[in-house]
Write an enzyme that holds these catalytic residues in place. Sequence first.
Site, short mmCIF file in Angstrom:
data_model
loop_
_atom_site.label_atom_id
_atom_site.label_comp_id
_atom_site.label_asym_id
_atom_site.label_seq_id
_atom_site.Cartn_x
_atom_site.Cartn_y
_atom_site.Cartn_z
N CYS A 1 44.45 36.82 45.42
CA CYS A 1 45.50 35.80 45.29
C CYS A 1 45.59 34.95 46.56
CB CYS A 1 46.83 36.47 44.93
SG CYS A 1 48.06 35.27 44.42
N GLU B 1 45.23 44.82 41.04
CA GLU B 1 45.93 46.08 41.35
C GLU B 1 47.08 46.38 40.40
OE1 GLU B 1 46.04 43.26 42.93
OE2 GLU B 1 47.87 42.90 44.07
N HIS C 1 45.70 39.40 40.10
CA HIS C 1 45.98 40.67 40.78
C HIS C 1 45.32 41.84 40.04
CE1 HIS C 1 48.94 39.35 43.79
NE2 HIS C 1 49.11 38.35 42.93
#
Length: 520
Positions: free
Chosen positions: A86, A178, A176
């Site tokens: 990001c 994660e 993202h």
Amino acid sequence: MNLKSDLSKILIIDFGSQFTQLIARRVRELGVYSEIINHKKINLKLDKEQINGIILSGGPLNVYQSKKVKFNKEIFKWNKPILGICFGHQVISKELGGKVKQAKNREFGLAKLKRLNKSELTNNFFNKSGINNVWMSHADEVTKLAKGFKVVAKTNTSKFSIIENRTKNFYGIQFHPEVSHTEKGKIIIKNFIFSICKMKRNWTSKNQKQLLNQELKKKIGKSKVICALSGGVDSSVVTKLIHNAIGKQLICIFVNTGLLRKNEELQVVKTFKKKFKINLIYVDAKKLFLNKLKNIKDPEKKRKIIGNLFIKIFEKYANKIKNVKFLAQGTLYPDLIESKSVTGSQTSKIKSHHNVGGLPKKMKLKLVEPLRLLFKDEVRKLGLELKLSKDIVLRHPFPGPGLAIRIPGEITENKINILKDADSIFINSLREHKLYDKIWQAYAALLPVKTVGVMGDNRTYEYMCLLRAITSEDGMTADFFSFSKDFMQLVSNKIVNNIKGINRVVYDVTSKPPSTIELE
Ligand code: XMP
């Protein structure tokens, strides 16, 4: 051996994202050690030999805010693989000669990512269709690639959603990987760590235990530490961890509020005082709590009374111990994020949570929070590694105010006793039917309504018991658990037949939101 400096690692450079710890957690989940460092603190003292790869986190800044985005740009010359996520992706592009601008179409939430070119980073990541759902949260975007970079994937609105410079081993992704909403996001992190950074697995709960032990010894030295032990998972793990590090310098205070689950106080004393020989001060405050709660019906008043009385009692006993320097707390990482809003604005208060968090400010103690960077499931694994019993470690969460918030309306000793028995029947049945571990949290509550029933040939007029069992990942959202009719019938029969005072059992089928997990 200094475990920390002997381990090779992934260095995570934090630019202030709310997800930085989640990146670290994903890396740990893959069995690899990582360290987070503030972007302003990258210095020459870092042992570069131990760094196998670098991840640049997201963040709330704009890459052109030069004063705020200060970091040591030498990292691009360290000859290490770098993955920018990001904001990190934008940092890489801007620093190496590309362009970043305010996006014409900002992307927040789910986006469809389309594969354009192959990359080591996306091996086994894309679905057969070449399209994956990914989770975005950005207002700026890369508009021109830096020299040597090529595009790997895009979305409808952003041209450069994954980019790579294969020669240098630099990668940038706008979404993202994660967060759990990104489909197969973990594969990207896995590819980066193992294929690109060539890391070997080096991180286990055992390492974690050893590292925390070293850190605790160093931090505490010869000082004394006090800890409010509740018998819940977090405070139990903290207690055992600290006791292993400093032994008798740890003094635990256990306040029996009378609002705990059936026989919980006996289990705490048996485990911590008798088995582990921990310095434990047992305070029987059942009567005090009951008196203070007399005639109190309002949920917030109950919570405040319980929280304040708890602090008062804890302080009274803690003040008797001389030369205490530290207060240990079982704060977990989600507790820290929840206390701040994502945007920095005030979040609306649903319930005033009571835990040891707000404890003795007056006592001027320093905090020891060894679990502050961990998530609940990691704490559970650590607990097992510390040889705490499964009963304690895998136990459902239990709220600070205890049974008080499971008895809507006025609380009496009789109601508490009825509820303890009903709850114990429900929970034991879950265990017997191997359902306990499939459920995130389950409990019985006693509703302040009496209804008519018939037992034998007699009319009864007794309380109603509510059962709640939910599935959840983190307690923030939840859904009710689907039991079979047979199981519900069995539990309902057992409760009504065995407990004087209950003649009706109902099951709560609301999710959170709109309901909350607890009743008050
Ligand atoms: P709610 O009812 O807010 O509960 O949906 C979410 C989770 O938090 C627990 N809970 C508490 N835990 N102190 C705690 O330590 C509290 O005051 C408290 N209130 C609720 C609840 O049991 C559930 O797991």
